[in-house]
Write a protein that holds these residues in place. Structure first.
Motif, PDB file in Angstrom:
ATOM      1  N   GLN A 178      -8.298   0.300  -0.277  1.00 42.41           N
ATOM      2  CA  GLN A 178      -8.616  -0.985   0.334  1.00 42.41           C
ATOM      3  C   GLN A 178     -10.029  -0.959   0.931  1.00 42.41           C
ATOM      4  OE1 GLN A 178      -5.104  -1.921   2.425  1.00 42.41           O
ATOM      5  NE2 GLN A 178      -5.617  -4.034   2.835  1.00 42.41           N
ATOM      6  N   THR A 183       0.834  -1.200   0.000  1.00 48.79           N
ATOM      7  CA  THR A 183       0.000   0.000   0.000  1.00 48.79           C
ATOM      8  C   THR A 183       0.873   1.255   0.000  1.00 48.79           C
ATOM      9  OG1 THR A 183      -1.683  -1.211   1.215  1.00 48.79           O
ATOM     10  CG2 THR A 183      -1.871   1.166   1.200  1.00 48.79           C
ATOM     11  N   ASP A 213      -5.981  -1.614  -4.664  1.00 55.49           N
ATOM     12  CA  ASP A 213      -5.453  -2.175  -3.420  1.00 55.49           C
ATOM     13  C   ASP A 213      -6.397  -3.247  -2.893  1.00 55.49           C
ATOM     14  OD1 ASP A 213      -4.059  -2.675  -1.135  1.00 55.49           O
ATOM     15  OD2 ASP A 213      -3.923  -0.587  -0.490  1.00 55.49           O
ATOM     16  N   GLU A 214      -6.035  -4.481  -3.077  1.00 58.37           N
ATOM     17  CA  GLU A 214      -6.814  -5.642  -2.633  1.00 58.37           C
ATOM     18  C   GLU A 214      -8.301  -5.507  -2.961  1.00 58.37           C
ATOM     19  OE1 GLU A 214      -5.767  -7.292   1.056  1.00 58.37           O
ATOM     20  OE2 GLU A 214      -3.751  -6.443   1.064  1.00 58.37           O
TER      21      GLU A 214
HETATM   22 MG   LIG Z   1      -2.189  -2.760   2.260  1.00 57.78          MG
END
Ligand SMILES: [Mg+2]
Ligand SMILES: Nc1ncnc2c1ncn2[C@@H]1O[C@H](COP(=O)(O)OP(=O)(O)OP(=O)(O)O)[C@@H](O)[C@H]1O
Lengths: 238, 250
Positions: free
Chosen positions: A86, A44, A163-164
């Motif tokens: 995220q 991140t 991000d994910e």
């Molecule tokens: Mg992360």
């Protein structure tokens, strides 16, 4: 291939912590990159440096060949990037879906009508037109993720930073997101622990370890569904 | 936390122009509040009831709201006659002030009437459209953004607090009157505040990434004013003015 972003010997550490990035070199043009690494390895953080939310303590960041230094450079850079957080709650702050999606276009100077038009187009493209007047905080987690993606896509970015994205998605929404990203022709860096997802949506794989980025060789590594000593880790077959 | 329970519906008030409802309400409610006489207050109350009927609100929920507010005015209604000055009369041997009794009654009428009018006029719009309505009426961009953001995140913060509270409960925490309880609640509240602060930073980041540089341009709804809106607005204005005059002169 022209390079969009370039990291040159970048170092970064949070105050009073071990360095997260250590003389890191990286460049991306129009590739579709998957990024893996253990929890806390700095994935991140890397994306935040690329969009200028964090500034490198050493080394330089280049955008289309020229170094990014002033706030104006960063603003120009950010126009080309679309960052999906995220946690979608951080990204959806307007009362209703359509307002949230129109936020970016309105900042870019579009008129009310143009912004609304463009927002509706993107909702239609993602097949969530029916959500347009919903109250954002009442959406389900999966709906929030898709709407957040729409707020990013409506800006026509040249590079997506995700991000994910498949965290906490049910299989159906995950499928939908996979299909959308597979068909989009935009360069991307996707952080994920979800191997199948990465295989479908990216072509190259990088891993981050001890502050360095490595490209995993020979294209994409893969995992197997069957029981295998390394079944849950990326590996190559000889 | 109360969600926007009354804001869904198909009545003319739900579909009406927020700007006109706000303007009408901003005149009607103060006029109702200051009227000194029973006759006018009852007419105001009648208009409020009429608005509630037009809005076709779920009766059960409206009554729930009223009951809540009336706990307070009931308290006044009981204490005012006992404490207010003026010539007293006796009920069951207790001296009761007539003026206090009348005043208490007026307060009960006004509380309920104003609440009904508020629900019917403002409750029938979402907070988001009220925000934009206020913005269109000249409330500054900054205040509007503050209102909308508070509304958007109050639920997230509440959820966050509840999540922490649940985590504490699962680990065997049951509140009592002891230092451990106070300390735990201190942690819970402190943690909620820290998390909210962090989140506000992340939201600001998200806004900056989408081109925000301090100026807020909300997407406004194309206004669709119907004849009903104008009639409602004029009716509220006229009623407010006439009844205020009658109340003070007649
Ligand atoms: Mg992360
Ligand atoms: N604001 C911050 N201040 C101090 N340390 C931080 C901050 N944000 C992250 N860190 C630390 O930096 C390290 C890298 O964090 P980062 O969020 O980049 O990891 P990540 O690879 O994204 O992990 P995950 O897979 O869990 O999301 C972690 O050890 C984390 O504790």
């Amino acid at each position: 291939m022209s390079t969009l972003l370039n990291l040159d010997n970048v170092c970064f550490s949070y105050p009073h912590c071990q360095p997260i990035l250590n003389n890191c070199n990286f460049s991306i043009g129009d590739q579709r990159i998957g990024l893996i690494g253990s929890n806390g390895s700095g994935k991140t953080t890397l994306l935040k440096i690329l969009v200028g939310l964090l500034k490198p303590q050493q080394g330089r960041l280049f955008h289309q060949g020229s170094e990014v230094t002033s706030e104006r450079d960063y603003r120009k850079l950010r126009k080309n990037l679309g960052f999906l957080f995220q946690n979608s709650n951080d990204q959806l702050f307007s009362p209703t879906v359509i307002e949230d999606i129109a936020f970016g276009p309105l900042n870019m100077g579009l008129t009310q009508d143009q912004a609304r038009e463009r927002s509706l187009q993107i909702l239609k493209k993602l097949d969530i037109l029916s959500l347009q007047d919903q109250i954002t905080h009442r959406l389900s987690g999966g709906e929030k993720k898709l709407v957040a993606l729409a707020t990013v896509l409506v800006m026509n970015p040249r590079l997506l930073l995700l991000d994910e994205p498949t965290n906490n998605l049910d299989p159906e929404t995950r499928e939908k997101l996979t299909a959308i990203l597979r068909d989009l022709e935009i360069a991307r860096i996707i952080i994920s622990h979800d191997w199948d997802f990465l295989t479908e949506t990216t072509d190259e794989l990088y891993s981050i370890e001890h502050g360095h980025l490595h490209q995993c060789k020979d294209g994409h590594v893969h995992v197997h569904q069957h029981v295998h000593e390394h079944g849950d880790k990326p590996h190559h077959h000889s | 936390m109360k969600e926007e329970r009354f804001s869904v519906g198909g009545s003319p008030l739900h579909r009406g122009s927020v700007k006109l409802k706000l303007c009408g309400g901003l005149l009607f409610i103060p006029a109702f509040a200051i009227t000194p006489s029973y006759r006018e207050a009852l007419i105001f109350l009648f208009i409020s009831l009429l608005l509630t009927a037009i809005a076709r609100l779920p009766l059960k929920h409206v009554i729930n709201r009223l009951v809540l507010a009336n706990f307070f005015s009931l308290f006044l209604f009981i204490t005012l006659p006992l404490t207010y000055g003026g010539d007293p009369f006796l009920i069951w041997g207790v001296p009761v002030s007539k003026a206090g009794f009348l005043l208490g009654g007026l307060i009960v009428i006004k509380t309920n009437g104003i609440l009904l009018a508020l629900i019917a006029l403002l409750g029938t719009s979402t907070v988001s459209s009220l925000g934009h309505g206020l913005n269109a009426l000249g409330v500054s961009d900054r205040l509007t953004a503050l209102l909308l953001f508070s509304y958007r995140y109050i639920f997230v913060i509440e959820q966050e607090f509840k999540r922490l509270q649940r985590a504490a409960k699962i680990r065997g925490f049951s509140p009592g009157t002891n230092v451990h309880t106070y300390r735990t609640f201190g942690y819970l509240i402190g943690m909620t505040m820290v998390k909210s602060w962090d989140q506000s930073q992340r939201i600001h980041d998200a806004m900056v990434l989408r081109g925000y540089d301090g100026q807020f341009f909300p997407l406004t709804n194309p206004s669709n004013r119907s004849p009903f809106d104008l009639i409602l607005f004029l009716g509220l204005v006229l009623a407010s003015i006439i009844l205020t005059f009658l109340g003070y002169l007649g």
